[in-house]
Design an enzyme around this catalytic site. Structure first.
Site, PDB file in Angstrom:
ATOM      1  CD  GLU A   1      41.312   2.893  45.251  1.00  0.00           C
ATOM      2  OE1 GLU A   1      41.750   1.914  44.616  1.00  0.00           O
ATOM      3  OE2 GLU A   1      40.878   3.916  44.695  1.00  0.00           O
TER       4      GLU A   1
ATOM      5  CD  GLU B   1      41.997   7.651  43.977  1.00  0.00           C
ATOM      6  OE1 GLU B   1      41.621   6.894  43.053  1.00  0.00           O
ATOM      7  OE2 GLU B   1      42.942   7.385  44.732  1.00  0.00           O
TER       8      GLU B   1
HETATM    9  O1  IFM Z   1      45.107   5.220  39.544  1.00  0.00           O
HETATM   10  C1  IFM Z   1      44.252   4.642  40.471  1.00  0.00           C
HETATM   11  C2  IFM Z   1      44.591   5.091  41.872  1.00  0.00           C
HETATM   12  O2  IFM Z   1      45.896   4.790  42.200  1.00  0.00           O
HETATM   13  C3  IFM Z   1      43.677   4.416  42.876  1.00  0.00           C
HETATM   14  N1  IFM Z   1      42.288   4.555  42.514  1.00  0.00           N
HETATM   15  C4  IFM Z   1      41.917   4.269  41.147  1.00  0.00           C
HETATM   16  C5  IFM Z   1      42.817   5.021  40.186  1.00  0.00           C
HETATM   17  C6  IFM Z   1      42.405   4.727  38.732  1.00  0.00           C
HETATM   18  O3  IFM Z   1      42.521   3.369  38.473  1.00  0.00           O
END
Ligand code: IFM
Length: 457
Positions: free
Chosen positions: A177, A356
């Protein structure tokens, strides 16, 4: 005769996933490791930022977190019990190269070496990410991601990690990210290092892209058999109204939030009209940079949580009955299916994985000694359904990793939001799989999603 909704749920046939589809979980170093100052590790920007008054909602930090460095063997055993096929984790740069310099710290690498061996012994594929936001503070002191040298330092660190661990890694991920690193870290200041400048955010965004490219070059040369990936977050945007102002704002937000990394990596360069809109003169982009950045990748990791409705004057107010998680993020699974189809249409990336997806939920109901998180279970299932339908439409999806394995340190929110499918008691460090973990385990073991009434029983 019309069937009732619950009857139709029970009569739906299972969604069977392609053979070899990967089910796993994801975490990141600062959010779970603890052990922030052992074996030669030096502070990261998060070790420093969490000490600032008001930076973290509950005043907490990652000093202990889930004590994963200490407890990794039990954690791997738990993943094995759950039948997970892959574990996505990140390496703490300042554990591997203290101070971000050129000196490798073998003791720091030892931890990842042990973790990877334990995973492989259980048949779980280790999926390391080289950078999940915890820049060595020593590099921030030299300008952080605003300084082009940080991208070169990242390549050095990549070389150290891949040289030591690469013989057992089939897929290396460079960054997690980068939009959040640049935007939250350098523009809004809500994340470490807490800077607030659009110009710095733009410089950081380019140096992150460059870091990905330079790191990829090292991965290709040191571990030519392994695959190269990057993980990007996508938040589809829609205009609140059909007004020209809302549509224009949505267009630029989409470019900034959803294309600033995938476009240059995918060979399209930066969205020029939005670069102008955000008054970025692109002086950091030197000749040859875009070629380095656009070298082919093997896999795009997709982090998806929600969508955003955009109005030019920020006046949009969502209807009160909009379903949300405890972060306040709208729950809107169809946006994931649409996103996957759009990404496959726009880019020629050969493969995609959900790296994710998950939700912070209240976790207030307890049954049979564990949290009965039907809401999280429903969230995950609804998104997994979208993945299945994208596969049916020809999108090359190779896996789904839930965020997160554990309740953990949720950055500026501290330990309040709970994203885990496994509950962590932060006093005792006891791990207890939630109902969603039991359900996810059954999905992982059978490679299919069923719609039995007993899913909620
Ligand atoms: O916890 C975060 C993660 O570190 C990166 N993506 C989003 C998740 C939830 O906010």
């Amino acid at each position: 005769m019309p069937v009732t909704e619950s009857a139709s749920e029970t009569t739906r046939s299972p969604l069977v996933f392609p053979p070899g589809f990967v089910w796993g979980s994801a975490t990141s170093s600062y959010q779970i490791e603890g052990a922030t100052a052992v074996d030669g590790k030096t502070p990261s920007i998060w070790d420093v930022f969490t000490r600032k008054e008001g930076a973290v909602a509950d005043g907490s930090n990652g000093d202990r977190a889930c004590e994963h460095v200490e407890r990794y063997a039990d954690d791997v055993a738990l993943m094995a019990d759950l039948g997970l096929g892959a574990y996505r984790f990140s390496l703490a740069w300042s554990r591997v190269m203290p101070n971000g310099g050129s000196q490798v710290n073998p003791a720091g690498l030892d931890f990842y070496d042990r973790l990877i061996d334990s995973l492989l012994a259980e048949g779980i594929t280790p999926m390391p990410t080289l950078y999940h936001w915890d820049l060595p503070q020593a590099l921030e002191d030299k300008g952080g991601w605003v300084n082009r040298d940080t991208a070169a330092a990242f390549a050095e660190y990549t070389e150290a990690a891949v040289t030591r661990l690469g013989d057992r890694i089939s897929t290396w991920t460079t960054l997690n990210e980068p939009f959040v690193s640049a935007n939250h870290g350098y523009v809004t200041g809500e994340h470490a290092p807490g800077r607030t400048s659009m110009a710095e955010g733009m410089a950081a965004s380019h140096h992150l892209n460059l870091a990905h490219g330079l790191s990829g070059e090292r991965i290709r040369s040191i571990a030519p058999e392994s695959r190269l990936a990057i993980v990007l977050n996508f938040t589809p945007v829609e205009p609140a109204t059909d007004s020209e102002a809302d549509r224009i704002e949505t267009h630029h937000r989409n470019n900034l939030e959803n294309r600033w990394y995938s476009d240059p990596i995918g060979g399209f360069g930066y969205p020029q009209d939005s670069a102008e809109h955000y008054e970025w003169d692109q002086s950091e982009v030197l000749e040859g940079d875009l070629d380095i950045i656009s070298a082919p990748i093997d896999l795009l990791g997709i982090n998806f949580y929600s969508r955003n409705i955009v109005s030019a004057d920020d006046s949009y107010i969502a209807p009160p009955d909009t379903p949300r998680n405890t972060m306040g993020w709208e729950i809107h699974p169809p946006s994931l299916g649409r996103l996957l189809r759009d990404l496959h249409t726009r880019y020629s990336f050969p493969s995609f994985m959900i790296t994710e997806n998950g939700a912070a939920m209240p976790d207030e109901v307890r049954e049979d000694g564990r949290i009965a998180d039907d809401d999280r279970l429903d969230f995950i299932r609804a998104h997994v359904e979208q993945v299945h339908s994208a596969i049916e439409d020809g999108v090359p999806m190779e896996g789904y990793l839930v965020w997160s394995l554990f309740d953990n340190f949720e950055w500026a929110w501290g330990y309040g939001p709970r994203f885990g499918i496994v509950e962590v008691d932060f006093e005792t460090q006891v791990r207890t799989p939630k109902k969603s973990a039991e359900w996810f385990s059954a999905v992982a073991k059978s490679n299919q999603v069923t719609f039995e009434e007993q899913d909620h029983g």
